[in-house]
Every structure is written in C-alpha cells, then in structure tokens.
Design an enzyme around this catalytic site. Sequence first.
Site, PDB file in Angstrom:
ATOM      1  N   HIS A 115       0.813  -1.210   0.000  1.00 34.78           N
ATOM      2  CA  HIS A 115       0.000   0.000   0.000  1.00 34.78           C
ATOM      3  C   HIS A 115       0.849   1.264   0.000  1.00 34.78           C
ATOM      4  CE1 HIS A 115      -3.160  -2.862   1.315  1.00 34.78           C
ATOM      5  NE2 HIS A 115      -3.947  -2.029   0.672  1.00 34.78           N
ATOM      6  N   GLY A 116       2.078   1.169   0.481  1.00 37.13           N
ATOM      7  CA  GLY A 116       2.933   2.352   0.480  1.00 37.13           C
ATOM      8  C   GLY A 116       4.142   2.168   1.380  1.00 37.13           C
TER       9      GLY A 116
END
Length: 240
Positions: free
Chosen positions: A106-107
Amino acid sequence: AFTCQEYMEFSGTMDVVIGTAQIFGIKMQENFERPFFSRTISEFWRRWHITLGTWFKDYIFYPVSMAGPMKKLTKNTRKSLGSYYSPLLAGTVALFCVWSLNGLWHGAGWNYIGFGMFHFMLIVLGNFVEPPVAWAAEKIGLNRDSVPWRIFQMLRTAFLVGMGEVIFRASSLHQGVQMLKTMLTSFTLGSVKNGTLFTLGIDRHDFLITGVALFLVLAVSILQERGIKIRDYIAGRKTP
C-alpha cells in the site's frame, strides 16, 4: 467514515470494471463479497480485495508455511503443542510475511506497516484463542450460530477494521495512534450539536444523500447475503 468511503470507492470501482467488461463479453472475478458481514478479521480479508488476498495466499503464505523449515517446526512441536497449535506456528510466520508485504504494497510508510501489523496481531490472536473461546461458549451454553451472536461478531469485526483504517488513513504511524487515542478517550458529539460538522464542505443535503445511499447499499447487500440477486431479478422482468 473513511472506512465507508474507501469501501464505496474501491468496491464501486470494481463494479464499474466488471460491468464494463461484461459489455464486451468478458467475465471478471468478483473482488469484494460484502466484507462487512464477516464475523472474523480473517473472513473479512477473504472477502475484501479478493484478488490481492488470493495472490498473497498463493505466492507468499503457502510457499512460506509449506517450506522445509516450517514443516520441520510443525513436526517437532506437534507432540508438545498438539495438532491444533503446532501448525499455527508455521502459519504465524507466514502471516507475518503476508501482512508485512501487504502493508508495504500500500505504500512505503510506517503507518502502512502499522496497518499490516495491526491486522496480523488480530488474526494471530483470533487463531490462538479459538479453542478456549469454543470451550467457554460450550460451558456457558452459548449458541455461537445464534443471530445475536453473529450480529455481535459482525459489529466487533467492523469496529476493529475501522480502527485499522484510521492507522491506514493517517499521514504517519504516530498520528494514527494519536487519532485512535483521541477517538477512544475524548470522543464527543459536539461537532454535530454545534454545527461544526456542516462547515467542512458538505451541508445537510449532502449528508441526507449520503445516508440514503448507504441505506440502499446496506439493503441490497443484506438481500445478496441472503441469496437474493437483485440484478438477476431485474434482468428477468419483462420490459413494457
């Protein structure tokens, strides 16, 4: 509220993609299966972003849990831990890898790692306490398939998922922890009573439209969960 927003955007986008593909005769896999009716965190993530979860299961969870060292660990601990808990050790290692990578997917931020570890701990805790919970339920005569208990489980799961999404939404892990702390210790409805809520860019009419939309999505989801397919019913009706 962010949890609802994310679900509407993500699941809605997938519905548009699936519907557009059908126009061209292409049948695509469902990616969301009414996850907020889940009774456990594990079930929730089996019904949320199904394609991503399937990829992690096939390429991370199974290869790690079935690796030689993990099989040896299970074999060596089976006598002391029993047939239920010994495989959980290998499964826990595999889950750690899955949720570490899920967070990073997701990051690249500590809040995403925190989001992954939050769900990792919840799933592991749920796995390890299942036998004593089942034993206690049997002793007190609790029917774990009763409607009230199922509703409690769904509300509990949705609440925990919402907590995880706060960490996900925050700009940093520290901010996410502070947001949760404030929500759990200093929550008030003051912004509703004094009108501050209506100065954030949306007015009462916007809230009304949002409420109606949420009600419609909930009503259709309940019918789908009960096996009633609204779309098939409409498609089968004769046109005037």
